[in-house]
Design an enzyme around this catalytic site. Sequence first.
Site, PDB file in Angstrom:
ATOM      1  N   CYS A  93      59.661  57.919  40.335  1.00 46.35           N
ATOM      2  CA  CYS A  93      58.449  58.726  40.050  1.00 46.35           C
ATOM      3  C   CYS A  93      57.300  58.530  41.211  1.00 46.35           C
ATOM      4  CB  CYS A  93      57.737  58.233  38.738  1.00 46.35           C
ATOM      5  SG  CYS A  93      56.871  59.568  38.097  1.00 46.35           S
ATOM      6  N   HIS A 211      62.196  57.176  34.389  1.00 46.43           N
ATOM      7  CA  HIS A 211      61.220  55.846  34.291  1.00 46.43           C
ATOM      8  C   HIS A 211      61.959  54.980  33.575  1.00 46.43           C
ATOM      9  CE1 HIS A 211      57.281  55.404  35.980  1.00 46.43           C
ATOM     10  NE2 HIS A 211      57.229  56.885  36.036  1.00 46.43           N
TER      11      HIS A 211
HETATM   12  N1  GLN Z   1      51.244  60.190  39.707  1.00 49.63           N
HETATM   13  C1  GLN Z   1      52.312  60.800  39.931  1.00 49.63           C
HETATM   14  C2  GLN Z   1      52.559  61.958  38.738  1.00 49.63           C
HETATM   15  O1  GLN Z   1      52.013  62.101  37.490  1.00 49.63           O
HETATM   16  C3  GLN Z   1      53.492  59.687  39.222  1.00 49.63           C
HETATM   17  C4  GLN Z   1      53.509  59.480  37.901  1.00 49.63           C
HETATM   18  C5  GLN Z   1      54.498  58.357  37.680  1.00 49.63           C
HETATM   19  O2  GLN Z   1      54.731  57.483  38.310  1.00 49.63           O
HETATM   20  N2  GLN Z   1      54.985  58.382  36.336  1.00 49.63           N
HETATM   21  O3  GLN Z   1      53.032  63.023  39.251  1.00 49.63           O
END
Ligand code: GLN
Length: 262
Positions: A93, A211
């Site tokens: 992510c 994730h």
């Molecule tokens: N900030 C990024 C987004 O919302 C990454 C979020 C995350 O790592 N879950 O796209």
Amino acid sequence: MKLIIYHLYPDLLDLYGDRGNVLALAARCRWRGIDVDIRKVSLGDPIDFAEANIIVLGGGSDREQSILVDDLSSRGTELKDAIEDGLVLLTICGGYQLLGQYYQTGEGKKIPGLGILDLYTVAGNKRLIGNVIIDIESGLKKNISWNYSSNVDEDSSQRLNTLVGFENHSGKTYLGSKLKPLGKVLRGYGNNGEDNREGVRYKNVFGTYLHGPLLPKNPHMADLLIELALERSGNVSKLLPLGDNIEVVAHKAIIERFGSNR
Ligand code: GLN
């Protein structure tokens, strides 16, 4: 035999317990008699790229990405050289986004990426959240040795051709024309909710929006990373099978429960 795993910014990039992926890699090595040294690295800490076998970079919010981007960029050249040399990297992510050209936040602020991979990310106006199932990219399927369980090698119906996980991001990522995704989205949004692609694979670098417990849920992916790392360090790359029946049942249960929305 020993693998050195660098866990980058565990204090900043650990949304949904991404560190569980490091624990899964370590456990799967140790169960096979492979020693593991886990090195946690945060802002300003040294990284010995020549020694590193696997690097794990988790996900975090825009705020954490902004905090660490300068520190990560200061290591950009060394990281790029190591990647070109076949270093194994798992990025998730926010960490995945940072390998690209830039991440443009919802407020229009551009967080520069390392520019190592030809991809960019722009925040959309809705969050892309939920369970994800992907069909692993066909070229990559060949690299997975499917030895996650002692008795399934010959039985192709037992093979896991999918990755399952959970996503939560507003960023929409677009890959340059030469980059291959990790797989095709069967359920969920993946890179951007538009082109049915999820993640990226470049050499031994893997980026994904999946994730949290990605590797516990996908033992074949964990073993792929271990095999690639062993292969690069000149060690035996055939891993001893583990009794992964529970992991396989859990993986299949997720597929049965959430199926495909395509
Ligand atoms: N900030 C990024 C987004 O919302 C990454 C979020 C995350 O790592 N879950 O796209």
